[in-house]
Design a protein around this motif. Structure first.
Motif, mmCIF file in Angstrom:
data_model
loop_
_atom_site.group_PDB
_atom_site.id
_atom_site.type_symbol
_atom_site.label_atom_id
_atom_site.label_comp_id
_atom_site.label_asym_id
_atom_site.label_seq_id
_atom_site.Cartn_x
_atom_site.Cartn_y
_atom_site.Cartn_z
ATOM 1 N N GLU A 109 0.834 -1.199 0.000
ATOM 2 C CA GLU A 109 0.000 0.000 0.000
ATOM 3 C C GLU A 109 0.875 1.257 0.000
ATOM 4 N N GLY A 110 0.596 2.141 -0.942
ATOM 5 C CA GLY A 110 1.333 3.382 -1.053
ATOM 6 C C GLY A 110 2.673 3.268 -1.761
ATOM 7 N N LYS A 111 3.020 2.087 -2.223
ATOM 8 C CA LYS A 111 4.294 1.871 -2.912
ATOM 9 C C LYS A 111 4.077 1.879 -4.425
ATOM 10 N N LYS A 112 5.103 2.213 -5.160
ATOM 11 C CA LYS A 112 5.052 2.196 -6.618
ATOM 12 C C LYS A 112 5.488 0.813 -7.110
ATOM 13 N N ILE A 113 4.715 0.242 -8.012
ATOM 14 C CA ILE A 113 5.035 -1.057 -8.601
ATOM 15 C C ILE A 113 5.194 -0.863 -10.105
ATOM 16 N N THR A 129 5.870 -2.839 -13.669
ATOM 17 C CA THR A 129 5.893 -4.128 -14.361
ATOM 18 C C THR A 129 6.679 -3.956 -15.653
ATOM 19 N N VAL A 130 6.902 -5.037 -16.351
ATOM 20 C CA VAL A 130 7.665 -4.976 -17.599
ATOM 21 C C VAL A 130 6.990 -4.046 -18.611
ATOM 22 N N GLU A 131 5.676 -3.967 -18.577
ATOM 23 C CA GLU A 131 4.973 -3.056 -19.483
ATOM 24 C C GLU A 131 5.312 -1.602 -19.186
ATOM 25 N N GLY A 132 5.686 -1.321 -17.952
ATOM 26 C CA GLY A 132 6.017 0.040 -17.547
ATOM 27 C C GLY A 132 7.425 0.477 -17.927
ATOM 28 N N LEU A 133 8.203 -0.410 -18.519
ATOM 29 C CA LEU A 133 9.554 -0.037 -18.923
ATOM 30 C C LEU A 133 9.548 0.840 -20.174
ATOM 31 N N ALA A 134 8.596 0.612 -21.056
ATOM 32 C CA ALA A 134 8.506 1.406 -22.282
ATOM 33 C C ALA A 134 8.070 2.824 -21.930
ATOM 34 N N PHE A 135 8.544 3.795 -22.697
ATOM 35 C CA PHE A 135 8.207 5.193 -22.451
ATOM 36 C C PHE A 135 7.696 5.808 -23.742
#
Length: 88
Positions: free
Chosen positions: A3-7, A9-15
């Motif tokens: 809770e309250g932490k940033k997660i 995932t591999v999908e989040g690597l692309a910008f």
């Protein structure tokens, strides 16, 4: 506990639709095989590179020890991580 932490995932690597240099290096070095373990390897490698932008081969190998791959493509995975580190 998350809770309250940033997660991320591999999908989040692309910008902005562009693959992360690490993802590009995996493709360029033919590192992914079946794809089952690739996400975990990418995320472990990304953490390593965020902490140590220029790891040695041994440091890369150690960082990936928690990701078991049945395809046994570790040499290409290590090469991809080292290639991505040179672009950091």
């Amino acid at each position: 506990w998350m809770e309250g932490k940033k997660i991320t995932t591999v999908e989040g690597l692309a910008f902005s639709g562009d693959l992360d240099p690490l993802q590009k290096a995996f493709i360029e070095h033919d590192a992914p095989q079946c794809g089952y373990c690739t996400s975990g390897q990418l995320m472990s490698a990304k953490v390593l590179l965020s902490r140590n932008p220029r790891p040695t081969r041994e440091e890369v190998q150690h960082a990936l020890t928690g990701n078991i791959c049945r395809c046994s493509n570790y040499n290409r995975i290590v090469e991809a991580v080292l290639a991505a580190s040179s672009k950091a």
